[in-house]
Motif scaffolding. Sequence first.
Motif, PDB file in Angstrom:
ATOM      1  N   GLY A 172       0.780  -1.229   0.000  1.00 17.56           N
ATOM      2  CA  GLY A 172       0.000   0.000   0.000  1.00 17.56           C
ATOM      3  C   GLY A 172       0.812   1.278   0.000  1.00 17.56           C
ATOM      4  N   GLN A 173       2.081   1.215  -0.418  1.00 18.89           N
ATOM      5  CA  GLN A 173       2.884   2.439  -0.482  1.00 18.89           C
ATOM      6  C   GLN A 173       3.105   2.799  -1.940  1.00 18.89           C
ATOM      7  N   LEU A 174       2.872   4.062  -2.266  1.00 19.40           N
ATOM      8  CA  LEU A 174       3.020   4.489  -3.651  1.00 19.40           C
ATOM      9  C   LEU A 174       4.410   5.075  -3.862  1.00 19.40           C
ATOM     10  N   LEU A 232      16.256   3.641   2.655  1.00 19.88           N
ATOM     11  CA  LEU A 232      15.212   4.554   2.203  1.00 19.88           C
ATOM     12  C   LEU A 232      13.914   4.277   2.947  1.00 19.88           C
ATOM     13  N   VAL A 252      13.743   5.655   6.315  1.00 17.25           N
ATOM     14  CA  VAL A 252      13.510   7.093   6.330  1.00 17.25           C
ATOM     15  C   VAL A 252      12.056   7.419   5.995  1.00 17.25           C
ATOM     16  N   ARG A 298       7.369   5.995   7.399  1.00 18.35           N
ATOM     17  CA  ARG A 298       6.328   6.594   8.237  1.00 18.35           C
ATOM     18  C   ARG A 298       5.558   7.684   7.500  1.00 18.35           C
ATOM     19  N   LEU A 299       5.948   7.926   6.254  1.00 19.35           N
ATOM     20  CA  LEU A 299       5.176   8.877   5.460  1.00 19.35           C
ATOM     21  C   LEU A 299       4.064   8.128   4.749  1.00 19.35           C
ATOM     22  N   SER A 300       3.025   8.866   4.366  1.00 20.06           N
ATOM     23  CA  SER A 300       1.965   8.177   3.652  1.00 20.06           C
ATOM     24  C   SER A 300       1.481   9.045   2.515  1.00 20.06           C
ATOM     25  N   PRO A 307       0.549  11.370  -0.325  1.00 18.90           N
ATOM     26  CA  PRO A 307       1.270  12.345  -1.128  1.00 18.90           C
ATOM     27  C   PRO A 307       2.670  12.660  -0.592  1.00 18.90           C
ATOM     28  N   TYR A 308       2.853  12.522   0.731  1.00 23.13           N
ATOM     29  CA  TYR A 308       4.180  12.806   1.284  1.00 23.13           C
ATOM     30  C   TYR A 308       5.194  11.802   0.765  1.00 23.13           C
ATOM     31  N   ALA A 350       4.780  10.005  -2.006  1.00 20.80           N
ATOM     32  CA  ALA A 350       4.902  10.222  -3.447  1.00 20.80           C
ATOM     33  C   ALA A 350       5.879  11.355  -3.736  1.00 20.80           C
ATOM     34  N   GLY A 351       5.768  12.441  -2.967  1.00 16.98           N
ATOM     35  CA  GLY A 351       6.655  13.580  -3.182  1.00 16.98           C
ATOM     36  C   GLY A 351       8.106  13.238  -2.916  1.00 16.98           C
ATOM     37  N   THR A 352       8.349  12.509  -1.830  1.00 13.62           N
ATOM     38  CA  THR A 352       9.723  12.169  -1.484  1.00 13.62           C
ATOM     39  C   THR A 352      10.338  11.263  -2.545  1.00 13.62           C
TER      40      THR A 352
END
Lengths: 298, 328
Positions: free
Chosen positions: B57-59, B103, B106, B109-111, B113-114, B116-118
């Motif tokens: 479930g991570q984009l 990676l 690091v 813990r983002l989900s 759009p965050y 995706a942006g990274t």
Amino acid sequence: MTQFITAVLTSLSSGAIYALMALALVLVWRSTRVINFAQAGQAVLTTYIGYTVIQRTGSYWLALLVAVVSGAIIGAVIDRFFMRPIFKRIKSGPIVMIAPVVATLGLLGIIQAVIGFIWGLTNQSIQAPVSTDGFKVMGTVIAFSRYNLLVLIFVAVAMLLLTILFQKTDIGLALRASAYSPEIAKLSGIKVDSVRTLGWAIAGASGGLAGMLYIPGYFLFPNAMDLLLVFGFVAAVIGGLESLFGAVVGAMILGFAINFATTYISAKLFFPTAFIVLVAVLLLKPGGLFGSKKGRSA
Amino acid sequence: MIKTTPTKKRLLLFIFFGWILLILGDRVGDLELYQGSFVATYALAITSIILLTGYSGQLSLGHSALMAVGAYTGALSIFNAGLHPVIGLIISVFVAGIFGLILGLVVARLSGPYLAGTTLALAISLPTLANQFPILGGEEGIVFDVGVASARFGDEFSQYKWFFWISALAALIMVWLVANLLSVRYGRTFKAMRDNPVAAQLSGINVGQLKVMAFALSSGVAGLSGGLLVMLISGVSPSAFPLSLSFAVLTGAVVTGLYNLKGVILGGLVLVAIPEIADSLVSRIGGSEGFTTTLPGFLVSALLILAVVFTPNGPGHLLKRHHHKKKV
């Protein structure tokens, strides 16, 4: 000393352009929870329209106006006839998470291809309306021109107008309400769908302005705004995606970090700096600088 | 009588598939072999996306960067350290996996759009780092040469057939490993985490750890695919890994259906076939330079949108629903 002044001024003007793009992304994110990757395509399309106007009439100012207006129209059309039907279709299942991203990426590709069909792939250029020669400070020419100053003024005025729109008018209240809580907004008589389309239109106008201000220092080709989109997105994420003020702050942080790193360390650090700043901010605050906790889980 | 478990059945299926590829490889020409190698390479890249996005479930929009890590690792270990190509490719899997692990630590813990942006920022920044270190060869890059096939395969064994053998075998083994991994407990915990993170956590699954692991695994697979990709174009440079590669692979994954591995070959085929279809279209109807060069991009994007709108859960899902309707 002049190097420092130059770095500060160029940071400001590049940060201002990133801010316009970041604002366009935040406006759409707030109203529909979509990261609009097609914004790069929309902005290039409006800039091509502006370019055509310049070819016909020779007036940059008329072109700027046409680009901003057509940006608003294109944004509204995309939301009404593309995004809304897709959202109606895809309501459940794990695809919901990535469908908007994929749909806008696809749209970006289509817009860029259509631009290629119509205008070709050769680099075009747009003449800046005022001088792009650097100002003279203490006898030396610095890399900050009358045109950069104009960009700064335009972006500041655009921010001011947006702030007034959002904080002082009924439309702004409706926009904020439907972004904050669509159900309650709907219950209190706001036409949430139309307000969302309005959000897309304002975002499109902001992107149109960004294109017409960015391209004169650069070239115009179908992929010309891709990098600006990435930097605008990074700036928006740094600012927390929710807040317009955060988008501007994020864009300025990014502009300063990139320009200072390339001036004082190495010119090759252009892209890595953006990544490092983003990761550093997100490590400290996973929801961005001005993001709410709610926005993060959505 | 031998009892056939699903795992054994899958192994037999993969061996059978490999045998068919082997026979096919003898029948077709060099061009088809070369294209077949690309299909295998893209299928691997799509596998890595499905593993990350479909199962955990991570984009990610930065898989081109992960592929670049694998590619540079492979090139350095083959060209500079003089290792055997096969060992070089294995090393690239591990190094890319370790990179993905870091990676993942690091960014896990983002989900949304965050993340995706990274990953997007990673995709544009990492390849440019190659210009920073002389050993990576700057813009020109470094050669990636797996050498010719060993003489014992005979004189008629072309370079393209060698490419095809390496990439098809690598893809088969890797996809087999991933399919096995996902069919045991890991696959179920991944799905649980994707569908309902809170419930997964309550039933004792360490969601954070699992997300990091998904990143590491996906990155290892992507690294192998990157190594194969630069083997096929015989050199690695920053320009081999543009942002559009990330998007193309994501398209392939969406077309395949993000939630099963069965169609990855289809996704690879689509990615290889579209430029060919565009070429043949152009040669028939002609058109300006702007039209001919942008047509493949147009087709890919149109396909992406159609896939999202009409088969959001993959073509396999569509068939299944159809089947179900028939029964009723």
